[in-house]
Design a protein around this motif. Structure first.
Motif, PDB file in Angstrom:
ATOM      1  N   ASP A 365       0.834  -1.207   0.000  1.00 19.84           N
ATOM      2  CA  ASP A 365       0.000   0.000   0.000  1.00 19.84           C
ATOM      3  C   ASP A 365       0.867   1.254   0.000  1.00 19.84           C
ATOM      4  O   ASP A 365       0.578   2.231  -0.707  1.00 19.84           O
ATOM      5  CB  ASP A 365      -0.917  -0.003   1.224  1.00 19.84           C
ATOM      6  CG  ASP A 365      -1.909  -1.153   1.210  1.00 19.84           C
ATOM      7  OD1 ASP A 365      -2.395  -1.500   0.124  1.00 19.84           O
ATOM      8  OD2 ASP A 365      -2.173  -1.710   2.298  1.00 19.84           O
ATOM      9  N   GLU A 366       1.935   1.246   0.781  1.00 28.43           N
ATOM     10  CA  GLU A 366       2.829   2.408   0.827  1.00 28.43           C
ATOM     11  C   GLU A 366       3.502   2.646  -0.521  1.00 28.43           C
ATOM     12  O   GLU A 366       3.616   3.786  -0.984  1.00 28.43           O
ATOM     13  CB  GLU A 366       3.886   2.214   1.918  1.00 28.43           C
ATOM     14  CG  GLU A 366       3.344   2.280   3.328  1.00 28.43           C
ATOM     15  CD  GLU A 366       4.453   2.372   4.350  1.00 28.43           C
ATOM     16  OE1 GLU A 366       5.250   3.331   4.296  1.00 28.43           O
ATOM     17  OE2 GLU A 366       4.536   1.475   5.203  1.00 28.43           O
ATOM     18  N   ARG A 369       1.093   4.234  -2.859  1.00 29.65           N
ATOM     19  CA  ARG A 369       0.844   5.642  -2.534  1.00 29.65           C
ATOM     20  C   ARG A 369       1.944   6.533  -3.095  1.00 29.65           C
ATOM     21  O   ARG A 369       1.678   7.596  -3.675  1.00 29.65           O
ATOM     22  CB  ARG A 369       0.732   5.829  -1.018  1.00 29.65           C
ATOM     23  CG  ARG A 369      -0.621   5.465  -0.443  1.00 29.65           C
ATOM     24  CD  ARG A 369      -0.820   6.063   0.932  1.00 29.65           C
ATOM     25  NE  ARG A 369       0.115   5.540   1.904  1.00 29.65           N
ATOM     26  CZ  ARG A 369      -0.115   4.459   2.654  1.00 29.65           C
ATOM     27  NH1 ARG A 369      -1.239   3.772   2.512  1.00 29.65           N
ATOM     28  NH2 ARG A 369       0.767   4.065   3.544  1.00 29.65           N
ATOM     29  N   ARG A 372       1.451   6.811  -6.834  1.00 32.58           N
ATOM     30  CA  ARG A 372       0.336   7.688  -7.200  1.00 32.58           C
ATOM     31  C   ARG A 372       0.735   9.151  -7.085  1.00 32.58           C
ATOM     32  O   ARG A 372       0.360   9.983  -7.914  1.00 32.58           O
ATOM     33  CB  ARG A 372      -0.878   7.411  -6.305  1.00 32.58           C
ATOM     34  CG  ARG A 372      -1.654   6.157  -6.677  1.00 32.58           C
ATOM     35  CD  ARG A 372      -3.024   6.153  -6.026  1.00 32.58           C
ATOM     36  NE  ARG A 372      -2.955   6.226  -4.574  1.00 32.58           N
ATOM     37  CZ  ARG A 372      -2.888   5.177  -3.771  1.00 32.58           C
ATOM     38  NH1 ARG A 372      -2.858   3.949  -4.285  1.00 32.58           N
ATOM     39  NH2 ARG A 372      -2.843   5.333  -2.461  1.00 32.58           N
ATOM     40  N   GLU A 373       1.507   9.458  -6.057  1.00 27.74           N
ATOM     41  CA  GLU A 373       1.895  10.848  -5.828  1.00 27.74           C
ATOM     42  C   GLU A 373       2.989  11.320  -6.773  1.00 27.74           C
ATOM     43  O   GLU A 373       3.029  12.493  -7.151  1.00 27.74           O
ATOM     44  CB  GLU A 373       2.365  11.017  -4.385  1.00 27.74           C
ATOM     45  CG  GLU A 373       1.257  10.806  -3.358  1.00 27.74           C
ATOM     46  CD  GLU A 373       1.785  10.682  -1.938  1.00 27.74           C
ATOM     47  OE1 GLU A 373       3.027  10.762  -1.776  1.00 27.74           O
ATOM     48  OE2 GLU A 373       0.982  10.483  -1.006  1.00 27.74           O
TER      49      GLU A 373
END
Length: 391
Positions: A365-366, A369, A372-373
């Motif tokens: 998940d990290e 993230r 995505r950023e």
């Protein structure tokens, strides 16, 4: 109290975040410090796993082999191993120390190490020089050639092989939950795999990997291993790649299901859960509680589902055999081992670690993230380098 130790495989990357085949050179540097070996997995299995050290790090067991840095299948990897620890504080100290020493060795050749279970960026895996690794590449083709994955193995002490086999029989249904909790390989060589742990998918291409059926006793386990070697399909007993197995060289159960953890504390949480599972299983065996009679096909499906969705979907409950929200299944695991955790003083730390992972998500998940950023897979690697050594 059962002792434990942890082995981690780390990715060697350049400053831009691209994996580089500089592991052997980094280990040569570490060998000059007396903190690395250049032997293969098979050689270590026949004569022990590391040099003796006399220092005051952690809670190591002074008479046992201690931490080490060693090669792995691919030159873009370094493996570390902690010394034998009596408590989770010692595990944390050892992991921070050896991650730091692996990173220092990599820095000697202009690289860093990252606790990533697969490479987010596209890279051509380079085999580590050596006869055994060459033999594996020739025998297993693309399965070996493409295998650039980093796992975490936890060893927990057992009284003898009979107890060890009883433990294997009772922890097998819970291991997929650990796959979900430790998932840290969403990207595979330049693209999103759609899995939380694609490492486990790649790893299970090996013919001797995955869950096992129930064993009648230690002699039955030994016969299965001998029969596998007798097929002349696997190279040697070092290739018994069960999700959990009896260690060849130490009186331990070795749980091999996990991705390497991005954060040290997540690895400590995993190690605490594994020790709790082993102790709980041994108590059940001594009390005459039968092992769950769940077919390996069902365990394999549960493992696949855990690898696919990680903590973001349903998992197969080891209690009911039916889907349930991941947080509920992880909580059931924690409740299952809580008495053992309480007896070792690990309850508070492991419970807090599990809660932290459920709140922020897994390593997978990290990674997603960050991607995505940033929109940049090399940024994922660079962020992982920071996380690997945080704290």
């Amino acid at each position: 109290m059962r002792t434990l130790g942890v082995e981690e495989e780390l990715l060697v990357v350049d400053p831009d975040g691209v994996p580089v085949p500089w592991g052997p050179q980094a280990l040569e540097a570490a060998a000059r410090w007396g903190e690395a070996e250049t032997v293969t997995e098979h050689d270590r299995a026949t004569r022990g796993s590391g040099p003796e050290r006399d220092d005051d790090r952690g809670e190591g067991d002074g008479d046992d082999p201690v931490g080490h840095l060693v090669p792995e299948l691919k030159a873009q990897q370094i493996e570390l191993g902690t010394r034998v620890c009596r408590d989770l504080a010692g595990v944390a100290d050892e992991l921070r120390y050896w991650r730091g020493r692996a990173d220092a060795a990599a820095r000697e050749v202009g690289a860093r190490v990252a606790a990533l279970a697969s490479s987010p960026v596209a890279v051509e895996p380079v085999p580590t020089p050596g006869e055994r690794y060459a033999d594996m590449g020739e025998t297993f083709g693309l399965t070996a050639q493409e295998q650039l994955t980093c796992g975490c193995h936890v060893h927990v002490s057992i009284a003898d092989e009979e107890e060890g086999v009883a433990v294997l029989n009772r922890i097998r249904v819970w291991l997929p939950v650990l796959t979900a909790l430790t998932s840290n390989s969403p990207f595979w060589l330049g693209r999103d795999s759609g899995y939380a742990s694609f490492r486990s998918q790649s790893w299970n291409r090996w013919p001797s990997s995955g869950p096992t059926e129930l064993f009648a006793d230690a002699a039955d386990y030994a016969r299965v291993v001998a029969d596998l070697v007798a097929t002349r399909t696997i190279v040697d007993t070092g290739m018994i790649y069960f999700d959990a197995r009896l260690s060849e060289q130490w009186p331990t159960v070795e749980v091999r299901i996990a991705d390497v953890a991005l954060h040290v504390e997540d690895a400590v949480t995993h190690a605490g859960l594994v020790r709790g599972l082993v102790e709980t299983a041994a108590r059940e065996w001594r009390a005459g509680v039968p092992a769950p009679e769940v077919r390996s096909e069902v365990v394999r499906v549960a493992g696949w589902r855990a690898a696919r969705s990680g903590l973001g979907g349903d998992l197969v409950s080891p209690v009911t055999g039916r889907p349930a929200p991941a947080a509920d299944v992880v909580t059931a695991l924690l409740d299952h081992v809580r008495p053992a955790l309480a007896d070792t003083g690990d309850d508070e730390r492991v419970s807090a670690g599990v809660a932290a992972i459920l709140e922020r998500g897994s390593g997978a998940d990290e990674q997603r993230r960050v991607h995505r950023e940033s929109g940049d897979l090399t940024a994922v690697v660079r962020a992982a380098v920071v996380a690997t050594h945080a704290g």
